[in-house]
Design a protein around this motif. Structure first.
Motif, PDB file in Angstrom:
ATOM      1  N   ARG A   1      -2.358  10.047 -51.292  1.00  0.00           N
ATOM      2  CA  ARG A   1      -2.803  11.422 -51.511  1.00  0.00           C
ATOM      3  C   ARG A   1      -3.700  11.891 -50.367  1.00  0.00           C
ATOM      4  NH1 ARG A   1      -3.734   9.358 -56.624  1.00  0.00           N
ATOM      5  NH2 ARG A   1      -5.971   9.825 -56.610  1.00  0.00           N
TER       6      ARG A   1
ATOM      7  N   TYR B   1      -1.467  12.840 -47.538  1.00  0.00           N
ATOM      8  CA  TYR B   1      -0.841  14.146 -47.797  1.00  0.00           C
ATOM      9  C   TYR B   1      -1.823  15.291 -47.527  1.00  0.00           C
ATOM     10  CZ  TYR B   1       1.083  18.135 -50.252  1.00  0.00           C
ATOM     11  OH  TYR B   1       1.531  19.392 -50.558  1.00  0.00           O
TER      12      TYR B   1
ATOM     13  N   ARG C   1       6.514  19.715 -47.160  1.00  0.00           N
ATOM     14  CA  ARG C   1       5.856  19.256 -48.389  1.00  0.00           C
ATOM     15  C   ARG C   1       6.870  18.702 -49.384  1.00  0.00           C
ATOM     16  NH1 ARG C   1       0.635  23.169 -49.537  1.00  0.00           N
ATOM     17  NH2 ARG C   1       0.233  23.762 -47.382  1.00  0.00           N
TER      18      ARG C   1
ATOM     19  N   PHE D   1       7.720  14.996 -49.148  1.00  0.00           N
ATOM     20  CA  PHE D   1       6.801  14.024 -49.730  1.00  0.00           C
ATOM     21  C   PHE D   1       7.217  13.685 -51.164  1.00  0.00           C
ATOM     22  CE2 PHE D   1       4.097  15.696 -46.321  1.00  0.00           C
ATOM     23  CZ  PHE D   1       3.547  14.530 -45.822  1.00  0.00           C
TER      24      PHE D   1
ATOM     25  N   GLU E   1       2.506  13.374 -57.230  1.00  0.00           N
ATOM     26  CA  GLU E   1       3.475  14.456 -57.291  1.00  0.00           C
ATOM     27  C   GLU E   1       2.833  15.726 -57.826  1.00  0.00           C
ATOM     28  OE1 GLU E   1       6.893  13.309 -59.485  1.00  0.00           O
ATOM     29  OE2 GLU E   1       7.338  11.573 -58.235  1.00  0.00           O
TER      30      GLU E   1
ATOM     31  N   ILE F   1       0.943  17.533 -55.168  1.00  0.00           N
ATOM     32  CA  ILE F   1       1.815  18.256 -54.240  1.00  0.00           C
ATOM     33  C   ILE F   1       2.293  19.559 -54.866  1.00  0.00           C
ATOM     34  CG2 ILE F   1       4.018  18.187 -53.011  1.00  0.00           C
ATOM     35  CD1 ILE F   1       3.611  15.176 -52.674  1.00  0.00           C
TER      36      ILE F   1
ATOM     37  N   SER G   1      -0.469  22.085 -54.856  1.00  0.00           N
ATOM     38  CA  SER G   1      -0.750  22.629 -53.516  1.00  0.00           C
ATOM     39  C   SER G   1       0.302  23.666 -53.122  1.00  0.00           C
ATOM     40  CB  SER G   1      -0.793  21.498 -52.483  1.00  0.00           C
ATOM     41  OG  SER G   1       0.494  20.990 -52.198  1.00  0.00           O
TER      42      SER G   1
END
Length: 455
Positions: A110, A113, A127, A130, A144, A147, A150
């Motif tokens: 994380r 990322y 993105r 990922f 997950e 992500i 975000s």
């Protein structure tokens, strides 16, 4: 890897591989803990064994004895010297548990990322990759979710991002049986979130994403109830989007295709017609409308105006002109149209295409239109009246238009293929040779530097 990222901080592949590397590292630690029997699952199994609730039958796990803090004693106790048993701090015991260990919970991945999206902030496919990498590893739900959040935060007005988030409930549906209740639950969640998307972001693109999603799963499912549910949802979505004036040309096409799949050709024709009325410049919609209409039409008088209307709205469409000319020749072959009808149609086509302004792009369709009509005209003349009629037609074209070298080359091939010959293997006849020389001279006047012109 870190050095490479310092030198190439905007390299998407480096960030992805660094991310994968951290996940592999954690996965190996988990595998090692499992072998030693100190992972969370193994600890639960050990407690069950002690309670007599299960049997020890995992050959891949070493069952170590349970250790408590009281068993850690000072060396002084073992030698008889004064010492005291020191209990292990509760916090240390808890720290050894997998669900309390940030590293084992994927913290490193994380962090990678978070740094990656700072270096490359506005790249949605970056993105999404990922998430694809996470699919190869276990216990990735927390990562997950970060992500997804975000993407929701950074791309609130991006229709592709909103569609991706709405479809995530079935993102791994290829691994799930569509008959499974979990699939139905995920599908319902997708439909509900797409419903919110088209309300919050009412655009043609958002509706198109929604209908494409429904159509994709309508084609995949085999259960009749599910297919019926998706068909009704899709029909409702199309009608709502049309009512709100958000139905795109692509959506009209898929709507007509769905109706055709449901054997409702009449309604499919109606939708295609509505689509061309809304988007008269859509070549694909006109092509679909023509394909759907022709089998239902019995008279040429009804068919030809449809082509004329399509070409009036799209005079520079190579595709529409091609299917129109093919249709003309087919009607002539079936003796529906006579020679004079084809003569008039080709003459009209020549007039319309030669008045179009050329494009600066040499590969543009509009630059190929004139040649297409001219060559089809000559080819048809050769088929209907032989080489003599073909010669008359191409001489008429040359005198009234300005063909490019490709046209002359096509005429030369026609002379070679259909010229009068003596016995097999002889050279071109004198008349044919003269015609070829004349065509060659005319082509050289147009472009004497063309590759292959002098071969």
């Amino acid at each position: 890897m870190q050095r490479g990222l310092r030198l190439n901080s905007t390299s998407t592949s480096l960030w992805h591989e660094y991310f994968r590397l951290e996940l592999v590292y954690v996965e190996k630690i988990k595998a090692r803990r499992k072998i030693l029997g100190i992972d969370q699952r193994s600890q639960s199994t050990l407690e069950e064994l002690e309670a007599g609730q299960t049997d020890a039958n995992d050959d891949n796990m070493i069952m170590l004895p349970k250790i408590t803090g009281e068993e850690f004693v000072d060396e002084a106790d073992e030698t008889g010297e004064k010492g005291a048993v020191r209990k292990m701090e509760e916090s240390m015991v808890e720290a050894l548990k997998e669900n309390n260990n940030p590293v084992l919970e994927g913290l490193l991945g994380r962090i990678v990322y978070r740094n990656a999206i700072v270096a490359i902030p506005n790249n949605l496919p970056f993105r999404k990759k990922f998430i694809d990498i996470y699919a190869d590893f276990s216990d990735t739900e927390m990562g997950e979710q970060e992500i997804y959040e975000s993407i929701r935060r950074d791309f609130p007005q991006n229709t592709e991002a909103r569609s991706y988030l709405a479809a995530r409930h079935l993102s791994r549906a290829n691994e799930v049986d569509v008959e499974n209740p979990e699939f139905v639950k995920g599908l319902r969640s997708c439909v509900e979130e797409f419903g919110r998307c088209v309300e919050e972001l009412p655009t043609s693109e958002m509706w198109e994403h929604y209908t494409r999603f429904l159509e994709q799963w309508r084609r995949k499912v085999t259960d009749e109830n599910l297919k019926l549910y998706l068909t009704k949802s899709l029909t409702k979505a199309y009608k709502t989007a049309q009512k709100k004036d958000f139905l795109s040309p692509a959506s009209y096409l898929t709507w007509a295709g769905m109706l055709l799949d449901e054997s409702d050709r009449t309604q499919a024709q109606s939708i295609a017609k509505q689509g061309t009325q809304k988007y008269p410049a859509s070549v694909e919609l006109w092509s679909t409308r023509i394909d759907l209409a022709i089998p239902a039409m019995g008279e040429v008088e009804q068919q030809q105006p449809l082509y004329v209307e399509a070409l009036r709205n799209n005079p520079a469409s190579l595709k529409l002109w091609t299917i129109y000319l093919d249709w003309l020749v087919l009607q002539w072959q079936e003796s529906v149209l006579e020679d004079k009808d084809l003569e008039e149609a080709f003459t009209d086509a020549m007039t319309k295409t030669t008045t179009l302004l050329p494009s600066t792009d040499p590969d543009a369709d509009i630059n190929k239109l004139k040649d297409l009509v001219m060559m089809r005209y000559v080819e048809w003349a050769a088929r209907s009246g032989g080489i003599k009629k073909a010669r008359a037609v191409y001489k008429q074209i040359v005198s009234g238009s300005f063909p490019n070298p490709k046209f002359y080359e096509a005429c030369v091939r026609l002379e070679q293929a259909q010229s009068e010959r003596g016995t097999a293997g002889q050279l071109l006849s004198k008349i044919a040779q003269e015609r070829v020389e004349w065509l060659f001279e005319m082509a050289v006047r147009v472009d004497e530097r063309r590759d292959g012109m002098w071969n």
